[in-house]
Write an enzyme that holds these catalytic residues in place. Structure first.
Site, PDB file in Angstrom:
ATOM      1  CG  ASP A 100      -1.704   1.204   1.441  1.00 39.58           C
ATOM      2  OD1 ASP A 100      -2.004   1.874   0.442  1.00 39.58           O
ATOM      3  OD2 ASP A 100      -2.041   1.512   2.598  1.00 39.58           O
ATOM      4  CG  ASP A 286      -3.936   4.869  -1.952  1.00 40.15           C
ATOM      5  OD1 ASP A 286      -3.258   3.885  -1.624  1.00 40.15           O
ATOM      6  OD2 ASP A 286      -4.962   5.215  -1.356  1.00 40.15           O
TER       7      ASP A 286
END
Length: 404
Positions: A100, A286
């Site tokens: 992430d 992201d």
């Protein structure tokens, strides 16, 4: 002699780059929708209601339980679809994690965790690892769709052939909310900058850089459109980039704030007109969320322009028959245009014998000192190969190669 030199060169380059296969799975949102319980879930997980329900489960004054914290971090993992494998401890214990770029912490469930979510996932057994070091500190992380509490630890982490010694990580001992129960992954490995970390200590990639495990301070992502096991579903490449997975030049964008991988976006246009953020805005790249998110007013404008209609739970539906006639949406980054067609920004789901088309745009109001933030999630990153360069603090994009 030439063959020997080529073999040595191949061995050096292959050891310098580590490929981490990524699996693509149905998101938690899709699972909930298929079971007809998405609306109930969203009501129960509103931050105000969620905090009232679970606040008594945490020590008084837990900082990460304060209202508004969820908007500071990853919005949620309800739409996360890609994850890969890591190993912790000696001997190795395997875990699946979301890699992430929108957070900086590493955590996995602890064998001492008391939540239902942990019982359904692999749990770290500290007492079985000879390289384990107890830390003693506690931590809490509040995501939009759940909250976890845990204790800090240090141990040996392996990703492929790369090793990070004495890696700080969190062992979750309580995971509230049903989102973690349904997650296909065990934990999260954050790849943002150190200042974004809730847990004190070096993030994983920083540790690998400090221990000279990678030759180049670069990692890159390829996210496939396919979900079948016969084709690559995605790949994280540690230590460099793979020219076979993209075409054309790389367009580099300097990082404007070292927390998220935050860059400047010049504008967004729908079918070449109706420009949004005409004076420029900030965006974070992201991999931890699948959608493209932006300020509520701008997202409502996009939905009007693409003819999307709202549902009673805040999602937006599009008539699948009209996809070929819908406008393109273009993002301008570093002077280069990145255009998404309706086939690319729409998420298709089959419920029963019907196909539904959902908008890949979502309203999320995230503020920063530089202004409102946009989130370029997997809807964007599937189409464009992304390269994260810590050596020069920049993010690069190139057109991803997808098999026809």
């Amino acid at each position: 002699m030439l063959k020997l030199l080529l073999l040595l060169l191949w061995t050096w380059t292959s050891s310098a780059l580590v490929r981490v296969p990524l699996k693509r799975v149905r998101s938690i949102r899709s699972q909930l929708r298929a079971e007809g319980v998405l609306e109930e879930f969203l009501k129960e997980h509103r931050p105000d209601m969620f905090n009232r329900r679970y606040a008594q489960c945490y020590p008084p004054g837990t900082p990460s339980l304060r209202l508004g914290r969820s908007s500071e971090k990853i919005y949620n993992f309800m739409d996360a679809q890609y994850y890969g494998e890591i190993n912790l401890g000696s001997p190795q214990q395997n875990f699946s994690v979301v890699f992430d770029t929108g957070s900086s912490d590493l955590w996995v469930p602890s064998t001492y965790c008391v939540s239902q979510a942990c019982a359904l996932h692999r749990r770290f057994k500290a007492f079985e690892s000879t390289s384990f070091h107890h830390d003693g500190r506690t931590f809490g992380i509040h995501y939009g769709s759940g909250h976890l509490l845990g204790v800090m630890a240090r141990d040996t982490l392996k990703i492929g052939s790369l090793t990070a010694q004495n890696q700080e990580f969190g062992e979750s001992v309580y995971e509230s909310g049903s989102a973690f129960v349904r997650a296909k992954f065990d934990g999260v490995l954050g790849m943002g900058y150190p200042s974004l970390a809730e847990i004190l200590g070096n993030p994983v990639f920083d540790n690998m850089l400090a221990q000279k495990e990678v030759d180049e301070p670069i990692f890159s992502f390829y996210l496939s459109r396919k979900t079948s096991s016969g084709t690559p579903q995605g790949e994280l490449l540690l230590g460099g980039k793979d020219e076979a997975l993209y075409s054309g030049p790389i367009n580099w964008n300097p990082v404007t704030s070292k927390g998220y991988w935050q860059i400047k976006m010049e504008s967004i246009a729908v079918q070449g007109a109706n420009s949004l953020c005409p004076r420029g805005c900030q965006a974070i790249v992201d991999t931890g969320t699948s959608l493209i998110a932006g300020p509520t007013v701008d997202i409502l404008n996009i939905h009007q322009l693409i003819g999307a209609t709202p549902t009673n739970i805040g999602e937006f539906l599009i008539d699948c028959v009209r996809l070929s006639s819908l406008p393109h949406v273009t993002f301008v980054l570093g002077g280069t245009e990145y255009t998404l067609t309706a086939e690319q920004y729409v998420r298709k789901e089959t419920l029963g014998d019907k196909e539904f088309c959902f908008s890949g745009f979502q309203a999320v109001d995230m503020l920063s000192p530089e202004g409102p933030l946009w989130i370029l999630g997997d809807v964007f990153l599937t189409e464009f190969y992304s390269i994260f360069d810590r050596g020069h603090d920049r993010v690069g994009f190139a057109f991803a190669k997808h098999p026809t």
